[in-house]
Design a protein around this motif. Structure first.
Motif, PDB file in Angstrom:
ATOM      1  N   GLY A  16       0.800  -1.226   0.000  1.00  0.00           N
ATOM      2  CA  GLY A  16       0.000   0.000   0.000  1.00  0.00           C
ATOM      3  C   GLY A  16       0.830   1.272   0.000  1.00  0.00           C
ATOM      4  N   LEU A  17       2.139   1.146   0.243  1.00  0.00           N
ATOM      5  CA  LEU A  17       3.013   2.321   0.158  1.00  0.00           C
ATOM      6  C   LEU A  17       3.009   2.885  -1.265  1.00  0.00           C
ATOM      7  CD1 LEU A  17       6.118   1.284   2.332  1.00  0.00           C
ATOM      8  CD2 LEU A  17       4.143   2.653   3.010  1.00  0.00           C
ATOM      9  N   SER A  18       2.732   2.028  -2.269  1.00  0.00           N
ATOM     10  CA  SER A  18       2.663   2.517  -3.654  1.00  0.00           C
ATOM     11  C   SER A  18       1.461   3.446  -3.834  1.00  0.00           C
ATOM     12  CB  SER A  18       2.599   1.349  -4.649  1.00  0.00           C
ATOM     13  OG  SER A  18       1.381   0.639  -4.532  1.00  0.00           O
ATOM     14  N   VAL A  19       0.402   3.230  -3.038  1.00  0.00           N
ATOM     15  CA  VAL A  19      -0.782   4.101  -3.064  1.00  0.00           C
ATOM     16  C   VAL A  19      -0.532   5.322  -2.172  1.00  0.00           C
ATOM     17  CG1 VAL A  19      -3.250   4.235  -2.502  1.00  0.00           C
ATOM     18  CG2 VAL A  19      -2.310   2.127  -3.485  1.00  0.00           C
ATOM     19  N   LEU A  20       0.073   5.082  -1.007  1.00  0.00           N
ATOM     20  CA  LEU A  20       0.375   6.165  -0.070  1.00  0.00           C
ATOM     21  C   LEU A  20       1.223   7.248  -0.740  1.00  0.00           C
ATOM     22  CD1 LEU A  20       0.140   6.895   3.061  1.00  0.00           C
ATOM     23  CD2 LEU A  20       2.481   6.049   3.213  1.00  0.00           C
ATOM     24  N   LYS A  21       2.128   6.840  -1.619  1.00  0.00           N
ATOM     25  CA  LYS A  21       2.999   7.785  -2.332  1.00  0.00           C
ATOM     26  C   LYS A  21       2.162   8.820  -3.088  1.00  0.00           C
ATOM     27  CE  LYS A  21       4.917   6.333  -6.151  1.00  0.00           C
ATOM     28  NZ  LYS A  21       5.777   5.612  -7.114  1.00  0.00           N
ATOM     29  N   TYR A  22       1.114   8.338  -3.793  1.00  0.00           N
ATOM     30  CA  TYR A  22       0.239   9.248  -4.550  1.00  0.00           C
ATOM     31  C   TYR A  22      -0.602  10.113  -3.613  1.00  0.00           C
ATOM     32  CZ  TYR A  22       1.262   6.778  -8.928  1.00  0.00           C
ATOM     33  OH  TYR A  22       1.879   6.242 -10.027  1.00  0.00           O
ATOM     34  N   ILE A  23      -1.106   9.521  -2.515  1.00  0.00           N
ATOM     35  CA  ILE A  23      -1.930  10.268  -1.563  1.00  0.00           C
ATOM     36  C   ILE A  23      -1.100  11.400  -0.944  1.00  0.00           C
ATOM     37  CG2 ILE A  23      -3.166  10.140   0.648  1.00  0.00           C
ATOM     38  CD1 ILE A  23      -3.900   7.217  -0.106  1.00  0.00           C
ATOM     39  N   HIS A  24       0.127  11.065  -0.557  1.00  0.00           N
ATOM     40  CA  HIS A  24       1.045  12.029   0.046  1.00  0.00           C
ATOM     41  C   HIS A  24       1.334  13.181  -0.925  1.00  0.00           C
ATOM     42  CE1 HIS A  24       3.872  13.244   3.044  1.00  0.00           C
ATOM     43  NE2 HIS A  24       4.942  13.010   2.344  1.00  0.00           N
ATOM     44  N   ALA A  25       1.492  12.849  -2.208  1.00  0.00           N
ATOM     45  CA  ALA A  25       1.780  13.868  -3.229  1.00  0.00           C
ATOM     46  C   ALA A  25       0.558  14.759  -3.490  1.00  0.00           C
ATOM     47  CB  ALA A  25       2.227  13.193  -4.527  1.00  0.00           C
ATOM     48  N   CYS A  26      -0.638  14.152  -3.517  1.00  0.00           N
ATOM     49  CA  CYS A  26      -1.874  14.912  -3.805  1.00  0.00           C
ATOM     50  C   CYS A  26      -2.348  15.731  -2.604  1.00  0.00           C
ATOM     51  CB  CYS A  26      -3.014  13.962  -4.185  1.00  0.00           C
ATOM     52  SG  CYS A  26      -2.853  13.233  -5.800  1.00  0.00           S
ATOM     53  N   LEU A  27      -2.062  15.235  -1.395  1.00  0.00           N
ATOM     54  CA  LEU A  27      -2.587  15.856  -0.175  1.00  0.00           C
ATOM     55  C   LEU A  27      -1.448  16.131   0.827  1.00  0.00           C
ATOM     56  CD1 LEU A  27      -5.685  13.503   0.193  1.00  0.00           C
ATOM     57  CD2 LEU A  27      -5.770  15.919  -0.422  1.00  0.00           C
ATOM     58  N   PRO A  28      -0.569  17.071   0.489  1.00  0.00           N
ATOM     59  CA  PRO A  28       0.620  17.288   1.323  1.00  0.00           C
ATOM     60  C   PRO A  28       0.329  17.837   2.723  1.00  0.00           C
ATOM     61  CG  PRO A  28       0.467  18.962  -0.399  1.00  0.00           C
ATOM     62  CD  PRO A  28      -0.584  17.951  -0.694  1.00  0.00           C
ATOM     63  N   ASN A  29      -0.874  18.394   2.944  1.00  0.00           N
ATOM     64  CA  ASN A  29      -1.205  18.960   4.268  1.00  0.00           C
ATOM     65  C   ASN A  29      -1.830  17.956   5.222  1.00  0.00           C
ATOM     66  OD1 ASN A  29      -2.257  21.550   2.205  1.00  0.00           O
ATOM     67  ND2 ASN A  29      -0.510  21.794   3.565  1.00  0.00           N
ATOM     68  N   GLU A  30      -2.165  16.765   4.707  1.00  0.00           N
ATOM     69  CA  GLU A  30      -2.932  15.820   5.526  1.00  0.00           C
ATOM     70  C   GLU A  30      -2.062  15.064   6.526  1.00  0.00           C
ATOM     71  OE1 GLU A  30      -6.133  15.613   5.665  1.00  0.00           O
ATOM     72  OE2 GLU A  30      -6.716  16.695   3.855  1.00  0.00           O
ATOM     73  N   GLN A  31      -2.734  14.625   7.610  1.00  0.00           N
ATOM     74  CA  GLN A  31      -2.101  13.739   8.586  1.00  0.00           C
ATOM     75  C   GLN A  31      -2.474  12.309   8.199  1.00  0.00           C
ATOM     76  OE1 GLN A  31      -1.772  15.379  12.621  1.00  0.00           O
ATOM     77  NE2 GLN A  31      -3.576  16.578  12.103  1.00  0.00           N
ATOM     78  N   LEU A  32      -1.480  11.520   7.867  1.00  0.00           N
ATOM     79  CA  LEU A  32      -1.713  10.178   7.337  1.00  0.00           C
ATOM     80  C   LEU A  32      -1.268   9.109   8.332  1.00  0.00           C
ATOM     81  CD1 LEU A  32      -0.335  10.787   3.709  1.00  0.00           C
ATOM     82  CD2 LEU A  32      -2.711  10.938   4.468  1.00  0.00           C
ATOM     83  N   LEU A  33      -2.089   8.077   8.459  1.00  0.00           N
ATOM     84  CA  LEU A  33      -1.761   6.909   9.284  1.00  0.00           C
ATOM     85  C   LEU A  33      -1.662   5.716   8.345  1.00  0.00           C
ATOM     86  CD1 LEU A  33      -4.532   7.387  12.024  1.00  0.00           C
ATOM     87  CD2 LEU A  33      -2.188   8.276  12.093  1.00  0.00           C
ATOM     88  N   TYR A  34      -0.543   5.014   8.365  1.00  0.00           N
ATOM     89  CA  TYR A  34      -0.381   3.839   7.496  1.00  0.00           C
ATOM     90  C   TYR A  34      -0.260   2.583   8.351  1.00  0.00           C
ATOM     91  CZ  TYR A  34       1.105   0.617   3.904  1.00  0.00           C
ATOM     92  OH  TYR A  34       1.154  -0.465   3.054  1.00  0.00           O
ATOM     93  N   PHE A  35      -1.142   1.608   8.094  1.00  0.00           N
ATOM     94  CA  PHE A  35      -1.151   0.361   8.866  1.00  0.00           C
ATOM     95  C   PHE A  35      -0.767  -0.798   7.950  1.00  0.00           C
ATOM     96  CE2 PHE A  35      -2.502  -3.321  11.109  1.00  0.00           C
ATOM     97  CZ  PHE A  35      -2.746  -2.992  12.434  1.00  0.00           C
ATOM     98  N   ALA A  36       0.364  -1.441   8.268  1.00  0.00           N
ATOM     99  CA  ALA A  36       0.822  -2.616   7.502  1.00  0.00           C
ATOM    100  C   ALA A  36       0.525  -3.864   8.328  1.00  0.00           C
ATOM    101  CB  ALA A  36       2.320  -2.506   7.234  1.00  0.00           C
TER     102      ALA A  36
END
Length: 272
Positions: A16-36
């Protein structure tokens, strides 16, 4: 739940880091939690009921942090469990990933598309419905190719090893031989071996082969849902925190190696 609340993203492991990369790029102000959920990876060979149970447990965990939206950054979990998550949390924006059959159908010139995915994704009702629906309209033939063990290789960090190359060649070559000119990466782990896939394609064919990755459309859909609900965080630096049911150092290493970042990571007991 306001705009400052975090977004929860989860996968069976590091795919899912491959998806997180795009989310991080599109939404640079957001607070993101990633669960593996690496303690239970891969999901591909597990019974559907188990994947549903794990997905609901992870959703519940992320909602303890007041997540304002969830991204199921795993094709197998989306196919098996997104319906159950939406039923349990009907007001929560939930975005899943599904194999990019529609964009692939628009790209193919030969009318034949290879779909590389886990056995779980390819045997799901959701995949069968999507394939039939798009084939009926476009007459495109989709060739399902279960890629047993490929997500495991990515989890182990073997993105360019001889063993991974052997697996990829064994999965890609038959699709090309059957006339596919477009390949769908139907698992979020697979974009991390894209350089290897392209290298092998160059050896097995002289035809141009298009490769479809679905991370970007997922990020766009998330932006759309948050905009509609006025939940976009407009300012402030974005943050990222990682959680794993596997090895803390493995997820830290994956963040560093695959995305070039070093967020804090917390290890979670596998029963959580």
């Amino acid at each position: 739940m306001g705009a400052d609340a975090p977004i929860g993203v989860f996968d069976s492991g590091i795919g899912g880091l491959s998806v997180l990369k795009y989310i991080h790029a599109c939404l640079p102000n957001e607070q993101l939690l990633y669960f593996a959920d690496s303690g239970f990876a891969p999901y591909g060979g597990r019974p559907e009921s188990e994947i549903v149970a794990r997905s609901l447990a992870i959703a519940e965990f992320l909602l303890q942090y007041n997540a304002k939206a969830l991204v199921v950054a795993c094709n197998t979990a989306t196919a098996a469990a997104i319906k159950a998550i939406r039923e349990r949390y009907p007001t929560l924006p939930v975005v899943g990933v599904e194999p990019g059959l529609k964009p692939a159908a628009a790209l193919t010139k030969t009318g034949t598309v290879g779909v590389m995915a886990t056995k779980g994704t390819l045997s799901s009702d959701k995949f069968h419905q999507l394939r039939e629906q798009i084939s009926a309209v476009t007459n495109v033939v989709f060739l399902p190719q279960p890629c047993i063990g490929l997500a495991d290789q990515v989890e182990k960090g073997e993105l360019h090893s001889a063993a991974t190359a052997t697996l990829v060649r064994g999965y890609v070559e038959p699709l090309i031989e059957q006339g596919a000119d477009t390949l769908v990466l139907g698992c979020t782990h697979y974009p991390f071996v894209l350089p290897l896939i392209e290298e092998i394609l160059a050896h097995v064919t002289t035809r141009p082969i298009a490769v479809v990755d679905t991370g970007e459309p997922v990020a766009r859909q998330l932006v759309r849902l948050l905009s509609e609900r006025a939940l976009l965080r407009q300012d402030g630096p974005g943050t990222l925190s990682g959680f794993t049911t596997g090895s803390k150092s493995s997820l830290e290493s994956a963040f560093d190696k695959l995305l070039g970042i070093r967020p804090p990571v917390m290890q979670i007991a596998a029963s959580s």
